[in-house]
Scaffold this motif. Structure first.
Motif, PDB file in Angstrom:
ATOM      1  N   LEU A  64      -2.240  -0.465   4.805  1.00 58.09           N
ATOM      2  CA  LEU A  64      -0.780  -0.574   4.908  1.00 58.09           C
ATOM      3  C   LEU A  64      -0.307  -0.234   6.311  1.00 58.09           C
ATOM      4  N   GLY A  93      -6.949  -5.154   0.651  1.00 53.00           N
ATOM      5  CA  GLY A  93      -6.066  -5.488  -0.464  1.00 53.00           C
ATOM      6  C   GLY A  93      -6.768  -6.299  -1.530  1.00 53.00           C
ATOM      7  N   ILE A 101      -0.331  -4.529  -0.580  1.00 51.98           N
ATOM      8  CA  ILE A 101      -0.896  -4.924   0.714  1.00 51.98           C
ATOM      9  C   ILE A 101      -0.745  -6.422   0.916  1.00 51.98           C
TER      10      ILE A 101
END
Length: 131
Positions: A64, A93, A101
């Protein structure tokens, strides 16, 4: 020593679940970096992300932060470097099945020019999500 340094530099203490979480110097740097990136100060955001990076050891928060870091890079003309960070974040992700994400990666791509060669690897990674 200023107050900010004192309060965030005391080291990690035990968090008291579920209401209190530790807030150390690295976490403060990450929030500062995100804010500076949104304000368009790419150089200061880069410095703050560099300060926060050693503490970002968990894969999802690190991913992130990479997407957050990509925004000021792209805004500063370093589109390819920003896209590389987002491609790495997308891999995390995908591994963890994190919609958060992937949504942020898609949002990053939406903010770029539609036809840009620097984003081809990112386009491929995003397309792979739907195969």
């Amino acid at each position: 020593m200023d107050r900010k340094t004192f309060l965030t530099g005391r080291g990690r203490c035990e968090a008291h679940w579920p209401w209190v979480f530790s807030f150390d110097r690295a976490k403060a740097a990450r929030y500062r970096a995100a804010a500076l990136g949104r304000l368009g100060d790419a150089r200061a955001a880069h410095d703050a992300y560099t300060e926060a990076e050693p503490a970002l050891t968990a894969p999802k928060p690190r991913a992130l932060a990479q997407v957050e870091r990509a925004h000021p890079l792209a805004a500063d003309g370093m589109i390819e470097q920003g896209c590389e960070l987002v491609v790495e974040a997308l891999a995390v992700g995908r591994t963890y099945g994190s919609e958060r994400i992937t949504a942020r990666a898609r949002q990053f791509r939406e903010n770029l020019l539609a036809h840009t060669q620097e984003a081809s690897a990112l386009d491929d990674a995003l397309a792979a999500l739907y195969r």
